[in-house]
Write an enzyme that holds these catalytic residues in place. Structure first.
Site, PDB file in Angstrom:
ATOM      1  N   GLY A   1      58.589  59.626 -11.902  1.00  0.00           N
ATOM      2  CA  GLY A   1      57.642  58.640 -11.358  1.00  0.00           C
ATOM      3  C   GLY A   1      56.702  58.111 -12.423  1.00  0.00           C
TER       4      GLY A   1
ATOM      5  CG  ASN B   1      63.512  62.504  -3.946  1.00  0.00           C
ATOM      6  OD1 ASN B   1      62.786  61.808  -4.659  1.00  0.00           O
ATOM      7  ND2 ASN B   1      63.334  62.582  -2.631  1.00  0.00           N
TER       8      ASN B   1
ATOM      9  CB  VAL C   1      60.043  69.245  -3.748  1.00  0.00           C
ATOM     10  CG1 VAL C   1      59.971  68.991  -5.238  1.00  0.00           C
ATOM     11  CG2 VAL C   1      59.380  68.118  -2.956  1.00  0.00           C
TER      12      VAL C   1
ATOM     13  CG  LEU D   1      52.506  64.878 -10.891  1.00  0.00           C
ATOM     14  CD1 LEU D   1      52.076  66.281 -11.284  1.00  0.00           C
ATOM     15  CD2 LEU D   1      52.721  64.041 -12.145  1.00  0.00           C
TER      16      LEU D   1
ATOM     17  CE  LYS E   1      61.482  67.202   7.879  1.00  0.00           C
ATOM     18  NZ  LYS E   1      62.837  66.719   8.173  1.00  0.00           N
ATOM     19  CB  THR E   2      57.658  65.096   0.039  1.00  0.00           C
ATOM     20  OG1 THR E   2      58.940  64.523   0.277  1.00  0.00           O
ATOM     21  CG2 THR E   2      57.408  65.175  -1.450  1.00  0.00           C
TER      22      THR E   2
ATOM     23  CE1 TYR F   1      50.403  60.318  -1.414  1.00  0.00           C
ATOM     24  CE2 TYR F   1      48.143  59.621  -1.010  1.00  0.00           C
ATOM     25  CZ  TYR F   1      49.131  60.021  -1.889  1.00  0.00           C
ATOM     26  OH  TYR F   1      48.858  60.117  -3.239  1.00  0.00           O
TER      27      TYR F   1
ATOM     28  CE  LYS G   1      50.054  63.956  -2.636  1.00  0.00           C
ATOM     29  NZ  LYS G   1      50.577  64.545  -3.869  1.00  0.00           N
TER      30      LYS G   1
HETATM   31  P1  NAD Z   1      55.358  57.735  -8.010  1.00  0.00           P
HETATM   32  O1  NAD Z   1      55.789  57.320  -6.660  1.00  0.00           O
HETATM   33  O2  NAD Z   1      55.575  56.825  -9.159  1.00  0.00           O
HETATM   34  O3  NAD Z   1      55.972  59.152  -8.381  1.00  0.00           O
HETATM   35  C1  NAD Z   1      56.285  60.133  -7.433  1.00  0.00           C
HETATM   36  C2  NAD Z   1      57.590  60.766  -7.860  1.00  0.00           C
HETATM   37  O4  NAD Z   1      57.941  61.795  -6.908  1.00  0.00           O
HETATM   38  C3  NAD Z   1      58.752  59.774  -7.862  1.00  0.00           C
HETATM   39  O5  NAD Z   1      59.475  59.909  -9.061  1.00  0.00           O
HETATM   40  C4  NAD Z   1      59.594  60.166  -6.655  1.00  0.00           C
HETATM   41  O6  NAD Z   1      60.950  59.834  -6.775  1.00  0.00           O
HETATM   42  C5  NAD Z   1      59.333  61.658  -6.599  1.00  0.00           C
HETATM   43  N1  NAD Z   1      59.553  62.239  -5.270  1.00  0.00           N
HETATM   44  C6  NAD Z   1      59.112  61.784  -4.075  1.00  0.00           C
HETATM   45  N2  NAD Z   1      59.534  62.598  -3.084  1.00  0.00           N
HETATM   46  C7  NAD Z   1      60.235  63.598  -3.672  1.00  0.00           C
HETATM   47  C8  NAD Z   1      60.934  64.728  -3.176  1.00  0.00           C
HETATM   48  N3  NAD Z   1      60.981  65.005  -1.865  1.00  0.00           N
HETATM   49  N4  NAD Z   1      61.571  65.543  -4.058  1.00  0.00           N
HETATM   50  C9  NAD Z   1      61.544  65.258  -5.400  1.00  0.00           C
HETATM   51  N5  NAD Z   1      60.918  64.197  -5.913  1.00  0.00           N
HETATM   52  C10 NAD Z   1      60.263  63.370  -5.070  1.00  0.00           C
HETATM   53  O7  NAD Z   1      53.795  58.083  -7.880  1.00  0.00           O
HETATM   54  P2  NAD Z   1      52.747  58.495  -9.006  1.00  0.00           P
HETATM   55  O8  NAD Z   1      51.706  57.467  -9.031  1.00  0.00           O
HETATM   56  O9  NAD Z   1      53.427  58.859 -10.250  1.00  0.00           O
HETATM   57  O10 NAD Z   1      52.114  59.793  -8.335  1.00  0.00           O
HETATM   58  C11 NAD Z   1      52.464  61.101  -8.768  1.00  0.00           C
HETATM   59  C12 NAD Z   1      51.655  62.114  -7.975  1.00  0.00           C
HETATM   60  O11 NAD Z   1      50.260  61.890  -8.187  1.00  0.00           O
HETATM   61  C13 NAD Z   1      51.900  62.035  -6.471  1.00  0.00           C
HETATM   62  O12 NAD Z   1      51.922  63.337  -5.950  1.00  0.00           O
HETATM   63  C14 NAD Z   1      50.689  61.288  -5.960  1.00  0.00           C
HETATM   64  O13 NAD Z   1      50.371  61.653  -4.647  1.00  0.00           O
HETATM   65  C15 NAD Z   1      49.613  61.726  -6.944  1.00  0.00           C
HETATM   66  N6  NAD Z   1      48.556  60.703  -7.029  1.00  0.00           N
HETATM   67  C16 NAD Z   1      48.753  59.542  -7.738  1.00  0.00           C
HETATM   68  C17 NAD Z   1      47.754  58.592  -7.774  1.00  0.00           C
HETATM   69  C18 NAD Z   1      47.895  57.312  -8.557  1.00  0.00           C
HETATM   70  O14 NAD Z   1      46.970  56.490  -8.542  1.00  0.00           O
HETATM   71  N7  NAD Z   1      48.969  57.073  -9.265  1.00  0.00           N
HETATM   72  C19 NAD Z   1      46.533  58.808  -7.086  1.00  0.00           C
HETATM   73  C20 NAD Z   1      46.400  59.988  -6.363  1.00  0.00           C
HETATM   74  C21 NAD Z   1      47.399  60.947  -6.352  1.00  0.00           C
END
Ligand code: NAD
Ligand code: UDP
Length: 314
Positions: free
Chosen positions: A11, A33, A58, A74, A92-93, A146, A150
């Site tokens: 991600g 995934n 996951v 993440l 679920k994730t 979400y 979390k």
């Molecule tokens: P993103 O959507 O780019 O990355 C999330 C990654 O998780 C993706 O690669 C996705 O394919 C993978 N994923 C999702 N469900 C999955 C599963 N069941 N099994 C395996 N992989 C799975 O989002 P991001 O911005 O990179 O965020 C990463 C983390 O940081 C997340 O947990 C998000 O909640 C947290 N977060 C991000 C922000 C932000 O501003 N970017 C803010 C708050 C929290």
């Protein structure tokens, strides 16, 4: 050299974290995934001898070889359009993912960091938000898959800590932006930059007076690594973000100005439960991690615009 697992490693944030840790000479395994992640994000390290990609969800237990020193959890779609498209999978994730990641961390006796979120505070009634604020979350609205997922994950992490003294770390990430955001991700910074670069209408949801505080990705990644390496007594939750708070209208005007775009603003309905204001209290991060963001919003925005300009032109 540490052996490090990063769930959600393909991600936006995960791929930056993989690259930073590879640069620090660690052995990194990215697990994903590929729901919102993209292998193209990992192109620059995919052939590196210290890097490996593993396609796995996951929501299923981890049954691969385990001798990790550190795990960053993440995995979870972060953009409202993506988590609202698959709300049950998102819950679920967060929940099953937390259990599986923690079981795996126990088997490895590894440190484990949970990427939590400012959404824990929902539509906050306290401003700015300190970690001691319990939040104002709608438990059955369109963002709850979400937010509540979390919140449940934080609860699972702290119960596992209380029961097994596993070395956990929980950070609450505020809106982060930068290169390698997915152009189709729907988040406000990427949407506005792409619209402005293409001279298309810039889409303001609601009246645009809602606020967010935007953190550049390099600062955030530094914060995640500092948290992982913090003293064992530092569990969190700790806010990571910036205090550079802007209205969405201000953001749109800034992007249009910097890109010298001909775009016009258009107003669309505000999605349900969209938080009115958001800004972290960063005292805890400064005291416990000696961390603070360093990249100004203008500099971060310029770097991000350059990245998207490269994509739009190609
Ligand atoms: P993103 O959507 O780019 O990355 C999330 C990654 O998780 C993706 O690669 C996705 O394919 C993978 N994923 C999702 N469900 C999955 C599963 N069941 N099994 C395996 N992989 C799975 O989002 P991001 O911005 O990179 O965020 C990463 C983390 O940081 C997340 O947990 C998000 O909640 C947290 N977060 C991000 C922000 C932000 O501003 N970017 C803010 C708050 C929290
Ligand atoms: N937003 C907007 N136009 C867009 C995308 C988002 O006005 O094209 C608004 C959205 O309603 C929210 C803010 O920008 O108020 C931040 O949205 P984003 O999805 O980036 O993050 P989050 O709402 O999860 O903080």
């Amino acid at each position: 050299m540490a052996k490090i697992l990063i769930t959600g490693g393909a991600g936006f944030l995960g791929s930056h974290l993989c690259k930073s840790l590879i640069n620090e000479n660690h052995q990194v395994i990215a697990l994903d995934n590929l729901y919102t992640g993209r292998l193209i994000n990992l192109q620059s390290i995919v052939d590196h001898p210290n890097f490996k990609f593993l396609q796995h969800d996951v929501c299923s237990p981890f049954n691969f070889k385990n001798d990790f020193d550190e795990i960053y959890n993440l995995a979870c779609p972060a953009s409202p359009i993506h988590y609202q498209k698959k709300p049950l999978e998102t819950m679920k994730t967060s929940v099953n993912g937390a259990f599986h990641v923690l079981e795996f961390a126990q088997q490895n006796n590894s440190r484990v960091l949970q990427a939590s979120t400012s959404e824990i505070y929902g539509d906050p009634k306290v401003h700015p938000q300190p970690e001691s604020y319990w939040g104002n979350v709608n438990p059955f609205g369109i963002r709850s898959c979400y937010d509540e997922g979390k919140r449940a994950a934080e609860s699972i992490f702290f119960d596992v800590y209380r029961k097994f003294q596993l070395p956990i770390k929980v950070v609450r990430i505020f809106n982060t932006y930068g290169p390698f955001m997915d152009p189709a991700d729907g988040r406000v910074v990427s949407n506005f930059i792409i619209q402005a670069l293409q001279n298309k209408d810039v889409t303001i949801y609601g009246d645009g007076k809602q606020t967010r505080s935007f953190c550049f990705v390099d600062d955030l990644i530094r914060g995640l690594i500092s948290m992982m390496h913090s003293d064992q007594s530092v569990l969190g939750p700790i806010n990571l973000g910036t205090t550079d708070e802007f209205t969405i209208l201000e953001l749109a005007e800034k992007v249009i100005h910097i890109t010298q775009s001909k775009s016009q603003l258009i107003f669309k309905p505000l999605p349900g439960d969209d938080p009115r204001e958001r800004r972290p209290d960063l005292t805890k991060a400064k005291v416990s991690l000696n961390w603070k963001p360093e990249v100004s919003f203008d500099n971060g925005l310029l770097k991000t615009i350059d990245y998207f300009r490269g994509l739009v032109m190609s």
